[in-house]
Write an enzyme that holds these catalytic residues in place. Structure first.
Site, mmCIF file in Angstrom:
data_model
loop_
_atom_site.group_PDB
_atom_site.id
_atom_site.type_symbol
_atom_site.label_atom_id
_atom_site.label_comp_id
_atom_site.label_asym_id
_atom_site.label_seq_id
_atom_site.Cartn_x
_atom_site.Cartn_y
_atom_site.Cartn_z
ATOM 1 N N SER A 22 0.830 -1.213 0.000
ATOM 2 C CA SER A 22 0.000 0.000 0.000
ATOM 3 C C SER A 22 0.861 1.259 0.000
ATOM 4 O O SER A 22 0.346 2.367 0.002
ATOM 5 C CB SER A 22 -0.935 0.012 1.220
ATOM 6 O OG SER A 22 -0.211 -0.194 2.419
ATOM 7 N N ASN A 108 -2.348 -2.637 13.151
ATOM 8 C CA ASN A 108 -3.801 -2.442 13.093
ATOM 9 C C ASN A 108 -4.255 -1.201 13.862
ATOM 10 O O ASN A 108 -5.070 -0.423 13.370
ATOM 11 C CB ASN A 108 -4.528 -3.684 13.616
ATOM 12 C CG ASN A 108 -4.258 -4.903 12.751
ATOM 13 O OD1 ASN A 108 -3.633 -4.782 11.694
ATOM 14 N ND2 ASN A 108 -4.704 -6.069 13.191
ATOM 15 N N THR A 153 -39.282 27.049 -10.156
ATOM 16 C CA THR A 153 -39.589 25.713 -9.636
ATOM 17 C C THR A 153 -39.917 24.898 -10.882
ATOM 18 O O THR A 153 -40.477 25.451 -11.853
ATOM 19 C CB THR A 153 -40.789 25.712 -8.661
ATOM 20 O OG1 THR A 153 -41.947 26.135 -9.370
ATOM 21 C CG2 THR A 153 -40.562 26.626 -7.462
ATOM 22 N N HIS A 154 -39.543 23.648 -10.895
ATOM 23 C CA HIS A 154 -39.697 22.792 -12.088
ATOM 24 C C HIS A 154 -38.989 23.403 -13.299
ATOM 25 O O HIS A 154 -39.382 23.159 -14.440
ATOM 26 C CB HIS A 154 -41.166 22.549 -12.426
ATOM 27 C CG HIS A 154 -41.997 22.136 -11.254
ATOM 28 N ND1 HIS A 154 -42.224 20.828 -10.929
ATOM 29 C CD2 HIS A 154 -42.618 22.874 -10.290
ATOM 30 C CE1 HIS A 154 -42.972 20.770 -9.836
ATOM 31 N NE2 HIS A 154 -43.210 21.999 -9.426
ATOM 32 N N SER A 275 -14.255 26.016 -28.687
ATOM 33 C CA SER A 275 -14.497 24.763 -29.393
ATOM 34 C C SER A 275 -13.441 24.603 -30.475
ATOM 35 O O SER A 275 -12.956 25.589 -31.031
ATOM 36 C CB SER A 275 -15.891 24.791 -30.014
ATOM 37 O OG SER A 275 -15.943 23.931 -31.125
ATOM 38 N N LYS A 281 -18.126 29.420 -30.250
ATOM 39 C CA LYS A 281 -18.443 28.828 -28.949
ATOM 40 C C LYS A 281 -17.602 29.365 -27.797
ATOM 41 O O LYS A 281 -16.415 29.630 -27.941
ATOM 42 C CB LYS A 281 -18.237 27.297 -28.996
ATOM 43 C CG LYS A 281 -19.247 26.546 -29.816
ATOM 44 C CD LYS A 281 -20.638 26.514 -29.195
ATOM 45 C CE LYS A 281 -20.733 25.658 -27.967
ATOM 46 N NZ LYS A 281 -20.737 24.227 -28.268
ATOM 47 N N ASN A 283 -17.406 27.793 -24.031
ATOM 48 C CA ASN A 283 -17.977 26.682 -23.264
ATOM 49 C C ASN A 283 -17.669 26.774 -21.772
ATOM 50 O O ASN A 283 -16.572 27.173 -21.385
ATOM 51 C CB ASN A 283 -17.441 25.349 -23.790
ATOM 52 C CG ASN A 283 -17.952 25.038 -25.178
ATOM 53 O OD1 ASN A 283 -19.061 25.461 -25.547
ATOM 54 N ND2 ASN A 283 -17.168 24.324 -25.951
ATOM 55 N N GLU A 288 -18.856 22.297 -15.826
ATOM 56 C CA GLU A 288 -19.261 20.961 -16.292
ATOM 57 C C GLU A 288 -18.389 19.874 -15.663
ATOM 58 O O GLU A 288 -18.871 18.821 -15.247
ATOM 59 C CB GLU A 288 -19.139 20.868 -17.815
ATOM 60 C CG GLU A 288 -20.183 21.663 -18.571
ATOM 61 C CD GLU A 288 -19.889 21.674 -20.055
ATOM 62 O OE1 GLU A 288 -20.493 20.893 -20.777
ATOM 63 O OE2 GLU A 288 -19.022 22.459 -20.493
ATOM 64 N N TYR A 315 -9.992 -6.465 12.387
ATOM 65 C CA TYR A 315 -9.274 -5.947 11.232
ATOM 66 C C TYR A 315 -9.268 -6.984 10.115
ATOM 67 O O TYR A 315 -9.060 -8.175 10.359
ATOM 68 C CB TYR A 315 -7.824 -5.576 11.596
ATOM 69 C CG TYR A 315 -7.035 -5.135 10.370
ATOM 70 C CD1 TYR A 315 -7.089 -3.825 9.928
ATOM 71 C CD2 TYR A 315 -6.286 -6.053 9.631
ATOM 72 C CE1 TYR A 315 -6.406 -3.422 8.783
ATOM 73 C CE2 TYR A 315 -5.605 -5.664 8.480
ATOM 74 C CZ TYR A 315 -5.672 -4.340 8.065
ATOM 75 O OH TYR A 315 -5.011 -3.953 6.930
ATOM 76 N N GLN A 320 -7.570 -1.916 3.943
ATOM 77 C CA GLN A 320 -6.524 -1.151 3.261
ATOM 78 C C GLN A 320 -7.123 -0.327 2.106
ATOM 79 O O GLN A 320 -6.545 0.672 1.691
ATOM 80 C CB GLN A 320 -5.447 -2.110 2.747
ATOM 81 C CG GLN A 320 -4.273 -1.429 2.069
ATOM 82 C CD GLN A 320 -3.102 -2.378 1.899
ATOM 83 O OE1 GLN A 320 -2.408 -2.708 2.844
ATOM 84 N NE2 GLN A 320 -2.886 -2.847 0.677
ATOM 85 N N LYS A 323 -8.038 3.817 2.098
ATOM 86 C CA LYS A 323 -7.202 4.993 1.887
ATOM 87 C C LYS A 323 -7.388 5.653 0.527
ATOM 88 O O LYS A 323 -7.527 6.881 0.436
ATOM 89 C CB LYS A 323 -5.739 4.622 2.116
ATOM 90 C CG LYS A 323 -5.404 4.545 3.599
ATOM 91 C CD LYS A 323 -4.067 3.955 3.875
ATOM 92 C CE LYS A 323 -4.066 2.529 4.329
ATOM 93 N NZ LYS A 323 -5.189 1.964 5.015
HETATM 94 N N1 ARG Z 1 -1.347 -1.396 5.042
HETATM 95 C C1 ARG Z 1 -2.252 -1.878 6.013
HETATM 96 C C2 ARG Z 1 -3.582 -1.164 5.896
HETATM 97 O O1 ARG Z 1 -3.626 -0.177 5.233
HETATM 98 C C3 ARG Z 1 -1.703 -1.676 7.374
HETATM 99 C C4 ARG Z 1 -2.216 -2.595 8.404
HETATM 100 C C5 ARG Z 1 -1.697 -3.958 8.154
HETATM 101 N N2 ARG Z 1 -2.140 -4.845 9.131
HETATM 102 C C6 ARG Z 1 -2.126 -6.170 8.957
HETATM 103 N N3 ARG Z 1 -2.572 -6.898 9.906
HETATM 104 N N4 ARG Z 1 -1.712 -6.710 7.851
HETATM 105 O O2 ARG Z 1 -4.588 -1.535 6.422
#
Ligand code: ARG
Length: 461
Positions: A22, A108, A153-154, A275, A281, A283, A288, A315, A320, A323
């Site tokens: 990660s 964790n 409205t509408h 455009s 144009k 735009n 948008e 956990y 993961q 994130k």
């Molecule tokens: N990279 C992991 C996460 O984002 C960190 C925690 C890892 N914990 C584990 N028991 N493998 O969740």
């Protein structure tokens, strides 16, 4: 080297490592990971779980590491995640002592702590952007109290309103967004560190000390929940989604109002696009795109909710996935808020056209009905009589403010001179003095109230 190599006889496959890692996205947590590690190490030293001088050594090295990353002298690479990266680099710098940092801690509770620290900062940042946007809206509102536009409205012309009243409507939405983020902050501001892998820890740690060092207001009360809870991520992304919904609605209005059919606004060349084929144009690409990007943020919301659903306690590695959803929502909402605030400062209003449009479409018909009611007619009857007058106007190509008094009187004897005033758009707007209404005094009060609430929200922090 793997954290778990003691248990294994074979190294992991390269593609398994790649899939598992990660670091490519959680490097963003480096600041908060190191801060949390410094607090943890300090606490370990103070409680003499590890020798104080070793804790000091760890802390000094972590501070230097942070400085090196900030200066660009330390690249974040070559590890599974940010937590292993920091620990490995620490051990490289201080030797075996570095391996003591992870005492009484698991990744964790560590990752949950880092992410909460990150989210808290992010909430403050997004709210700062929302505040800047509302301040821009307040400026625009202040300059447009006396101007009149059609309210819809509408998407059918309904009643004339003040341009400032329309702008204030969006300020109200963004104020609620700040309120929503601020409320979610309370639930984010809870420290999971000390929950270990899931069951807590048998070391005599001082969680309050760590929480104080990290400025957490609360400490989690159940270690199983603490390592598995990502409600705060879902809430954060929901708050972002609501901001995007509000931005997207505003953008839709701007796109519409910039069209030739409306021509209520003109977007400065610096924030418009042309455009490749049609030379005439201009735009509205930016509104948008913001409207379009709301889809991404909603996608992240559905993403995190789906990750959480069906996860067995506590956990699981699925977490993961929290994130990228959080970072993605954050990036999008921040970039949209900042470009949108700039865009607003580069829009001009064609108040003449708005005023003319407000006069069309029989927008003061409700005023006619209200007038009859004030003269004693029940509202339903007044509604029907006014409907007949509007139909007369349509058939005879007239407008309510161009009808002679005797025509009004042919529909009801209750009409007198005053009606000719009441059907004018500025009179209609001014008549609505109720709190929240279109009259200038009410709109000015709305501006004051928005300013007051905005200031209060930021004072309480
Ligand atoms: N990279 C992991 C996460 O984002 C960190 C925690 C890892 N914990 C584990 N028991 N493998 O969740």
């Amino acid at each position: 080297m793997k954290l778990w190599e003691g248990r294994f006889t074979q190294p992991s496959a390269k593609n398994a490592d790649d899939f598992n890692q990660s670091l490519s996205f959680d490097y963003k947590l480096y600041w908060h990971d190191i801060l949390a590690s410094i607090a943890h190490a300090k606490m370990l030293g103070e409680t003499q779980i590890i020798p104080k001088d070793e804790a000091d050594k760890i802390c000094d090295a972590l501070v230097n590491m942070l400085a090196d990353i900030e200066k660009g002298n330390l690249a974040i690479e070559g590890a599974e995640d940010i937590h292993t990266f920091v620990e490995a680099e620490l051990t490289k710098r201080v030797g075996a002592v570095g391996k003591k940092l992870h005492t009484a801690r698991s990744r964790n509770d560590q990752v949950a702590t880092d992410l909460r620290l990150y989210t808290k900062d992010s909430i403050v940042n997004v709210c700062g952007h929302l505040k800047a946007l509302i301040n821009t809206l307040l400026d625009i509102a202040n300059n447009n109290v006396q101007f009149i536009m059609p309210g819809y409205t509408h998407l059918q012309k309904a009643q004339p309103v003040s341009v400032a009243q329309y702008i204030n409507a969006y300020s109200e939405m963004f104020l609620r967004d700040i309120e929503r983020f601020t409320d979610s902050y309370k639930r984010t501001d809870v420290m999971p560190l000390g929950s270990g892998a899931l069951a807590g820890t048998d070391f005599p740690i001082d969680r309050r000390m760590t929480a104080n060092l990290l400025s957490f207001s609360e400490i989690s009360q159940n270690s199983i929940d603490a390592v598995s809870d990502r409600d705060f991520v879902a809430e954060y992304i929901f708050c972002c989604s609501m901001v995007m919904a509000h931005l997207s609605r505003f953008c839709e209005d701007l796109v519409l109002f910039a069209s030739d059919e409306f021509r209520f606004i003109d977007i400065a060349d610096t924030y418009a696009t042309g455009s490749s084929i049609m030379p005439q144009k201009k735009n509205p690409d930016i509104p948008e795109l913001i409207r379009g990007k709301s889809g991404r943020v909603y996608g992240h919301l559905v993403g995190i909710l789906t990750v959480l659903k069906g996860l067995p306690l506590s956990y699981d590695k699925d977490l993961q996935e929290d994130k990228e959803a959080l970072f993605g929502a954050e990036d999008t909402v921040l970039s949209c808020l900042s470009i949108f605030t700039d865009l607003l400062q580069n829009i001009s209003f064609d108040t003449k056209r708005m005023r003319a449009a407000a006069a069309g479409g029989f927008t003061t018909a409700t005023d006619v009905a209200d007038y009859l009611v004030q003269k004693g007619m029940p509202f339903r009857d007044a509604h029907a009589v006014t409907g007949q007058i509007v139909r007369y106007c349509i058939e005879n190509n007239k407008t309510l403010d161009r009808l002679d008094l005797f025509v009004y009187q042919s529909f009801s004897s209750l009409f007198d001179e005053e009606i000719l005033q009441r059907v004018r758009v500025n009179k209609s707007v001014e008549a609505r003095k109720v709190i929240g209404g279109s009259a200038r005094s009410a709109v000015r009060e709305n501006i004051r109230s928005i300013t007051r609430r905005l200031n209060r929200m930021f004072k309480e922090e």
